[in-house]
Design a protein around this motif. Structure first.
Motif, short mmCIF file in Angstrom:
data_model
loop_
_atom_site.label_atom_id
_atom_site.label_comp_id
_atom_site.label_asym_id
_atom_site.label_seq_id
_atom_site.Cartn_x
_atom_site.Cartn_y
_atom_site.Cartn_z
N GLN A 7 -37.30 32.01 -10.09
CA GLN A 7 -37.90 30.73 -10.47
C GLN A 7 -39.10 30.41 -9.57
N LEU A 8 -38.96 30.65 -8.28
CA LEU A 8 -40.05 30.39 -7.35
C LEU A 8 -41.24 31.32 -7.61
N ALA A 9 -40.96 32.59 -7.92
CA ALA A 9 -42.03 33.53 -8.24
C ALA A 9 -42.77 33.09 -9.49
N ASN A 10 -42.03 32.65 -10.51
CA ASN A 10 -42.65 32.16 -11.74
C ASN A 10 -43.48 30.91 -11.47
N LYS A 11 -42.98 30.03 -10.62
CA LYS A 11 -43.72 28.81 -10.27
C LYS A 11 -45.03 29.16 -9.58
N ALA A 12 -44.97 30.11 -8.64
CA ALA A 12 -46.18 30.54 -7.94
C ALA A 12 -47.19 31.12 -8.93
N ASN A 13 -46.71 31.92 -9.87
CA ASN A 13 -47.59 32.51 -10.88
C ASN A 13 -48.23 31.43 -11.75
N GLU A 14 -47.45 30.44 -12.14
CA GLU A 14 -47.98 29.33 -12.95
C GLU A 14 -49.01 28.53 -12.16
N ASP A 15 -48.72 28.28 -10.90
CA ASP A 15 -49.64 27.50 -10.06
C ASP A 15 -50.99 28.21 -9.90
N ILE A 16 -50.94 29.52 -9.76
CA ILE A 16 -52.16 30.29 -9.59
C ILE A 16 -52.84 30.55 -10.93
N GLY A 17 -52.03 30.72 -11.98
CA GLY A 17 -52.57 30.95 -13.31
C GLY A 17 -52.99 32.38 -13.58
N TYR A 18 -52.32 33.35 -12.95
CA TYR A 18 -52.67 34.75 -13.17
C TYR A 18 -52.26 35.21 -14.56
N LYS A 19 -53.10 36.02 -15.15
CA LYS A 19 -52.80 36.70 -16.40
C LYS A 19 -53.08 38.18 -16.15
N GLN A 27 -45.35 46.39 -11.57
CA GLN A 27 -45.58 46.81 -10.18
C GLN A 27 -45.59 45.60 -9.26
N LEU A 28 -46.23 44.54 -9.71
CA LEU A 28 -46.28 43.31 -8.92
C LEU A 28 -44.88 42.72 -8.74
N HIS A 29 -44.07 42.79 -9.80
CA HIS A 29 -42.70 42.28 -9.72
C HIS A 29 -41.92 43.02 -8.64
N LYS A 30 -42.06 44.34 -8.60
CA LYS A 30 -41.36 45.14 -7.59
C LYS A 30 -41.83 44.76 -6.18
N LEU A 31 -43.14 44.60 -6.03
CA LEU A 31 -43.70 44.19 -4.74
C LEU A 31 -43.18 42.82 -4.33
N MET A 32 -43.21 41.87 -5.25
CA MET A 32 -42.77 40.51 -4.94
C MET A 32 -41.27 40.46 -4.63
N GLN A 33 -40.51 41.29 -5.28
CA GLN A 33 -39.07 41.35 -5.02
C GLN A 33 -38.84 41.78 -3.57
N LYS A 34 -39.53 42.82 -3.13
CA LYS A 34 -39.39 43.30 -1.75
C LYS A 34 -39.91 42.25 -0.77
N PHE A 35 -41.04 41.62 -1.11
CA PHE A 35 -41.62 40.58 -0.27
C PHE A 35 -40.64 39.42 -0.09
N ALA A 36 -39.99 39.00 -1.17
CA ALA A 36 -39.03 37.89 -1.10
C ALA A 36 -37.87 38.23 -0.17
N VAL A 37 -37.38 39.45 -0.25
CA VAL A 37 -36.27 39.86 0.61
C VAL A 37 -36.71 39.81 2.08
N LEU A 38 -37.90 40.28 2.36
CA LEU A 38 -38.40 40.25 3.74
C LEU A 38 -38.58 38.83 4.25
N ILE A 39 -39.07 37.94 3.40
CA ILE A 39 -39.23 36.53 3.79
C ILE A 39 -37.88 35.89 4.08
#
Length: 66
Positions: A7-19, A27-39
């Protein structure tokens, strides 16, 4: 990754407005998943430091201002 992190990743995407194209999204999903775990691990380490106000310490640790 649990539902709240998604939900937080989707919110960040909506806030930025990336398409972005689907292949890059995967690929970005995999990166963000690893990033979230590290955070989360980093936040847990800060909180486990015995601080009286871990929320404030976590924000300061990551340079997040209110």
């Amino acid at each position: 990754m649990n539902e709240r992190i998604k939900q937080l990743a989707n919110k960040a995407n909506e806030d930025i407005g990336y398409k972005i194209p689907m292949i890059q999204a995967k690929q970005l999903h995999k990166l963000m998943q690893k990033f979230a775990v590290l955070i989360v691990k980093e936040c847990a380490n800060v909180a486990d430091g015995g601080w009286a106000a871990p929320g404030i310490q976590i924000k300061q640790h990551f340079g997040v201002e209110e």
